[in-house]
Scaffold this active site. Structure first.
Site, short mmCIF file in Angstrom:
data_model
loop_
_atom_site.label_atom_id
_atom_site.label_comp_id
_atom_site.label_asym_id
_atom_site.label_seq_id
_atom_site.Cartn_x
_atom_site.Cartn_y
_atom_site.Cartn_z
N SER A 116 47.91 41.33 32.14
CA SER A 116 47.34 40.74 30.83
C SER A 116 48.74 41.15 29.88
O SER A 116 48.42 40.74 28.74
CB SER A 116 46.02 41.23 30.38
OG SER A 116 45.17 40.99 31.28
N HIS A 137 49.65 34.29 34.10
CA HIS A 137 48.37 34.80 33.45
C HIS A 137 47.16 33.57 33.39
O HIS A 137 47.40 32.91 32.66
CB HIS A 137 48.46 35.29 31.93
CG HIS A 137 47.52 36.23 31.37
ND1 HIS A 137 47.48 35.99 30.05
CD2 HIS A 137 46.62 37.02 31.94
CE1 HIS A 137 46.42 36.75 29.72
NE2 HIS A 137 45.87 37.22 30.76
P1 NAD Z 1 38.88 44.10 38.69
O1 NAD Z 1 38.81 45.42 38.56
O2 NAD Z 1 37.68 43.21 38.71
O3 NAD Z 1 39.50 43.62 40.31
C1 NAD Z 1 40.59 44.45 40.73
C2 NAD Z 1 40.86 44.52 42.25
O4 NAD Z 1 41.76 45.34 43.03
C3 NAD Z 1 39.46 45.48 43.03
O5 NAD Z 1 38.63 44.56 43.69
C4 NAD Z 1 40.01 46.15 43.38
O6 NAD Z 1 39.49 46.88 44.75
C5 NAD Z 1 41.47 45.66 44.06
N1 NAD Z 1 42.45 46.67 44.36
C6 NAD Z 1 42.73 47.75 43.78
N2 NAD Z 1 43.86 48.46 44.27
C7 NAD Z 1 44.11 47.74 45.43
C8 NAD Z 1 45.27 47.62 46.17
N3 NAD Z 1 46.19 48.66 46.37
N4 NAD Z 1 45.35 46.36 47.02
C9 NAD Z 1 44.45 45.25 46.89
N5 NAD Z 1 43.64 45.39 46.21
C10 NAD Z 1 43.34 46.36 45.20
O7 NAD Z 1 40.22 43.45 37.84
P2 NAD Z 1 40.31 42.25 37.08
O8 NAD Z 1 39.39 42.00 35.84
O9 NAD Z 1 40.01 41.15 38.23
O10 NAD Z 1 41.79 42.29 36.85
C11 NAD Z 1 42.98 42.13 37.51
C12 NAD Z 1 43.92 42.00 36.79
O11 NAD Z 1 43.88 40.70 36.04
C13 NAD Z 1 44.61 42.82 35.64
O12 NAD Z 1 45.93 42.89 35.71
C14 NAD Z 1 43.83 42.13 34.43
O13 NAD Z 1 44.63 42.79 33.32
C15 NAD Z 1 44.34 40.75 34.64
N6 NAD Z 1 43.34 40.02 33.74
C16 NAD Z 1 41.93 40.25 33.50
C17 NAD Z 1 41.40 39.14 33.01
C18 NAD Z 1 39.69 39.49 32.73
O14 NAD Z 1 39.10 38.81 31.82
N7 NAD Z 1 39.32 40.28 33.39
C19 NAD Z 1 41.90 38.03 32.56
C20 NAD Z 1 43.17 37.68 32.68
C21 NAD Z 1 43.98 38.66 33.24
#
Ligand code: NAD
Length: 286
Positions: A116, A137
């Site tokens: 993000s 993104h």
């Molecule tokens: P989340 O915590 O829901 O999911 C992250 C996942 O990554 C988890 O399932 C975790 O088990 C996994 N993980 C952790 N370490 C790992 C590894 N070593 N290998 C493989 N998997 C691993 O987070 P999210 O909300 O899905 O966010 C993920 C990314 O997307 C972040 O960079 C965030 O900034 C970005 N993002 C989030 C949103 C949102 O609305 N939540 C929107 C756009 C972008």
């Protein structure tokens, strides 16, 4: 064409679903078995609902879900032409994962991050193919939201950019070219507006008036304060702080009211109180 999505959380599972729906062979990788189980269960439930509503047939469901595989090992990025990373927003973790993907993926594979706001160039520096790394993104929920912000790192080459843009079109996304600067494009415009709305409440304006101004005067589907409550006051404040420190510019000064709300535990919908009050089902209490 095979696509690997690393991270099966909120974003990763939706991104994996998006690619599978568009006809790609997908592997969704996560280190935690519980995350993979949850992702699979959610997608299965969602497609059951689609069938029940008559939006797709049982056959189509089977076909799409048949293309969506789950794995606990990073080695399964092998054979993928594109790898999408969606692990938590921590720079050290992203760099470790990118180094691991770089080691396992085929030499021509493009790797994109769904960060993000972290530096694409820094993430790319953990690989030996920084020309084949860029930001892509997605917005939540990934299968629904049409926008994809594309962010080039310093080393990203034209072939990589063009290929990612082309793939984005095949999954029904419209792309915009965002600069490699804090907030990229959407958050740099949106979050200061939410911050300004908070300043107006601090100055004595009624939250409903502020939201109505933007909904009825600008046709916004949701007011900026309603949106802040929905996303989480703490999350919104964190993004604002990122803009402030990233640009070293006072125009991004976070509203002190937001700081106080977070300290008080008024985090929005998830805590039952933000700019508005919510019942246990998350419905606004008038
Ligand atoms: P989340 O915590 O829901 O999911 C992250 C996942 O990554 C988890 O399932 C975790 O088990 C996994 N993980 C952790 N370490 C790992 C590894 N070593 N290998 C493989 N998997 C691993 O987070 P999210 O909300 O899905 O966010 C993920 C990314 O997307 C972040 O960079 C965030 O900034 C970005 N993002 C989030 C949103 C949102 O609305 N939540 C929107 C756009 C972008």
């Amino acid at each position: 064409m095979k696509v690997a999505v690393v991270g099966a959380g909120l974003m990763g599972s939706g991104i994996a679903q998006t690619f599978a729906q568009a006809g790609y062979e997908v592997v969704n990788i996560d280190t935690f078995a519980s995350a993979l189980e949850k992702a699979k269960a959610n997608v299965d439930k969602l497609f059951d609902k689609k069938v029940a509503k008559g939006k797709i047939t049982e056959e189509q469901k089977k076909e799409i879900l048949g293309r969506l595989n789950y794995s606990g090992t990073i080695e399964d990025v092998k054979g993928a032409e594109l790898v999408v990373e969606a692990v938590p927003e921590k720079i050290d973790l992203k760099k470790t994962i990118f180094a691991a993907i770089d080691e396992q993926a085929d030499p021509d594979t493009i790797i994109v991050s769904n960060t993000s706001g972290l530096s694409i160039s820094e993430i790319a520096s953990a690989t030996k193919r920084s020309n084949k790394v860029m930001g892509a993104h997605f917005f939540y929920p990934a299968p629904v939201m049409k926008l994809l912000e594309l962010i080039r790192g310093i080393d990203t080459d034209d072939a990589t950019y063009n290929k990612v843009k082309e793939i984005a079109g095949t999954i029904g996304k419209t792309t915009v070219d965002a600069p490699e600067l804090p907030g990229f494009m959407v958050n740099r415009i949106l979050v200061p507006m939410q911050n300004e709305a908070a300043f107006m409440v601090m100055e004595g304006c009624d939250p409903t008036d502020v939201d109505n101004a933007m909904k009825l005067g600008c046709n916004f589907p949701m007011g900026p304060l309603e949106l802040t409550d929905f996303v989480g006051v703490d999350i919104m404040l964190g993004t604002m702080k990122g803009l402030y420190s990233g640009f070293c510019d006072s125009k991004y000064r976070p509203c002190p009211l937001l700081e106080n709300m977070v300290k008080a535990g008024h985090l929005g919908k998830k805590s039952g109180q933000g700019f508005y009050k919510y019942d246990e089902n998350g419905n606004k209490i008038d």
